[in-house]
Design an enzyme around this catalytic site. Structure first.
Site, PDB file in Angstrom:
ATOM      1  N   HIS A   1       0.198  -3.411   9.191  1.00 26.34           N
ATOM      2  CA  HIS A   1       1.639  -3.285   8.981  1.00 26.34           C
ATOM      3  C   HIS A   1       2.295  -2.601  10.168  1.00 26.34           C
ATOM      4  O   HIS A   1       1.670  -1.792  10.864  1.00 26.34           O
ATOM      5  CB  HIS A   1       1.946  -2.480   7.717  1.00 26.34           C
ATOM      6  CG  HIS A   1       1.728  -3.236   6.455  1.00 26.34           C
ATOM      7  ND1 HIS A   1       2.583  -4.220   6.006  1.00 26.34           N
ATOM      8  CD2 HIS A   1       0.727  -3.165   5.534  1.00 26.34           C
ATOM      9  CE1 HIS A   1       2.130  -4.707   4.863  1.00 26.34           C
ATOM     10  NE2 HIS A   1       1.002  -4.098   4.567  1.00 26.34           N
TER      11      HIS A   1
ATOM     12  N   HIS B   1       0.846  -1.199   0.000  1.00 24.20           N
ATOM     13  CA  HIS B   1       0.000   0.000   0.000  1.00 24.20           C
ATOM     14  C   HIS B   1       0.884   1.253   0.000  1.00 24.20           C
ATOM     15  O   HIS B   1       0.652   2.189  -0.767  1.00 24.20           O
ATOM     16  CB  HIS B   1      -0.904   0.027   1.234  1.00 24.20           C
ATOM     17  CG  HIS B   1      -2.212  -0.664   1.061  1.00 24.20           C
ATOM     18  ND1 HIS B   1      -2.316  -2.032   0.991  1.00 24.20           N
ATOM     19  CD2 HIS B   1      -3.480  -0.180   0.948  1.00 24.20           C
ATOM     20  CE1 HIS B   1      -3.592  -2.362   0.860  1.00 24.20           C
ATOM     21  NE2 HIS B   1      -4.319  -1.259   0.820  1.00 24.20           N
TER      22      HIS B   1
END
Length: 415
Positions: free
Chosen positions: A231, A184
């Site tokens: 993350h 991302h």
């Protein structure tokens, strides 16, 4: 020095750092304490002291058990939001998290969506339809390279995602994937700054304002990966650095690659053979992960767009703005906005239809060939089925976007 650096890296990788960021943004992990009385279900935050418990009566909404049934509930007095799992203990559901800041909640969920398929299948084509096919080609090329490298690195490094608890995870589909680096973050950085650098040569605009927008959008996507618990800070930082390094290394060759991509007679062959090879040679794991399928989708889109742009160039129908560059940005008049909105709606409808038709047909053909049921979702994960059907589906989407849709717009008077 090495010990200090290692300690700092471990700090950035720590799940507690992610959980701390979530709590600062108003996202708390919670649990239900199951008591003897059905009328007294106590809710407490994992990190909060016992005196923060609230009974159903204190919430002013009757039986808390009724509040928590379902996937999402809201507190009528405090505007808090609860997410529940399907875990049942004598009729009581166990909430996973509590949202205390709805602004951050929706802001970061929206930002996380900028790295999902729904964004790619709308934003990238929209640049082609409403601004400049040249910019879309640059974006797709860079996005494909960055995402492929990021996906492969994940499955080679095999570094785990943050642990839950203490982290609250708002996404479940990709939880089986490894974490390092954050694709991302890589995609957001690549798309934002590739668009900025490429548009500077095509259109007249205030570069500093564009730079600020690129930084803000990239930062929001990066922070959303911490907020959603998917993350670590290290994953995100490495994703940004890797993407930046790839852009720095490839930038001098962007013009050369453009010319080869559009004019070389070998271009359409390379556009199909190379992505297919990369899809089939994707690193094997000892468990199923969505990374191979997602990577195949990205390579399929890149392949279809590559062939489409080459075909347009051979036909002399590039649909690019004419004039001396850099051109003024198109005026945002009411008729222009209406045409742009119409192109968007028609384009998205046709792309989604293409996706559905080609996916259904390719799955049926492959499942028939391999003698498995087309309804068997486990069979769809087999490499000999997953790779060709996803590649064909999204190559068709890329091809329709770059070739057919422009002609449809002309026929409908939307050009």
């Amino acid at each position: 020095m090495k010990a200090t650096m290692l300690k700092f890296i471990m700090y950035l990788q720590d799940s507690e750092l992610v959980a701390s960021f979530q709590r600062k943004c108003g996202l708390f992990a919670i649990e239900i304490e199951h008591q003897c009385s059905d009328e007294t279900k106590l809710v407490r935050d994992i990190k909060n002291p016992p005196d923060d418990r609230l009974t159903a009566k204190q919430r002013g909404n009757g039986n808390l058990k009724e509040q928590l049934i379902g996937s999402e509930t809201h507190d009528s007095n405090s505007n808090y939001k609860y997410e529940t799992t399907g875990h049942n203990v004598d009729g009581a559901y166990w909430p996973r998290y509590q949202v205390r800041n709805m602004l951050f909640y929706y802001l970061f969920l929206l930002s996380a969506g900028l790295g999902q398929e729904v964004f790619y299948i709308t934003f990238l084509p929209c640049i082609h339809w409403n601004l400049d096919p040249f910019l879309c080609r640059r974006l797709v090329n860079m996005w494909t390279v960055v995402m492929y490298i990021g996906q492969v690195m994940k499955d080679m490094l095999k570094m785990s995602r943050p642990l839950a608890p203490p982290v609250v995870k708002l996404e479940t589909r990709v939880d089986a994937e490894y974490g390092m680096p954050s694709t991302h973050a890589m995609a957001a950085t690549a798309i934002s700054f590739t668009l900025l650098l490429s548009a500077a040569h095509r259109f007249q605009f205030w570069f500093e304002a564009g730079l600020l927008v690129a930084i803000v959008l990239s930062a929001l996507v990066c922070l959303s990966r911490l907020y959603t618990g998917m993350h670590s800070a290290l994953d995100v930082i490495c994703g940004v650095l890797i993407s930046g390094m790839l852009m720095l290394v490839t930038y001098p060759s962007w013009e050369t690659f453009d010319q080869l991509q559009l004019t070389s007679p070998l271009s359409p062959i390379v556009a199909v053979v190379l992505p297919l090879f990369l899809s089939y040679s994707y690193p094997e794991l000892d468990h199923y992960s969505t990374t191979r399928g997602d990577t195949t989708i990205i390579l399929g889109v890149g392949s279809g767009c590559w062939v489409g742009y080459w075909v347009n160039q051979q036909l002399g129908e590039t649909f690019e703005p004419q004039g001396e560059f850099p051109l003024p940005l198109p005026a945002l008049t009411a008729p222009a906005l209406a045409r742009g909105s119409a192109r968007f709606l028609v384009g998205v409808a046709l792309l989604l239809s293409t996706r559905q038709v080609v996916r259904t047909l390719s799955l049926w053909m492959l499942c028939t060939w391999h003698q498995v049921s087309a309804d068997d979702t486990q069979a769809h994960r087999r490499k000999e089925i997953e790779v060709p059907y996803k590649f064909a589906t999204y190559a068709a989407v890329g091809l329709v976007n770059t070739t057919l849709l422009n002609k449809v717009f002309v026929l409908l008077g939307l050009s």
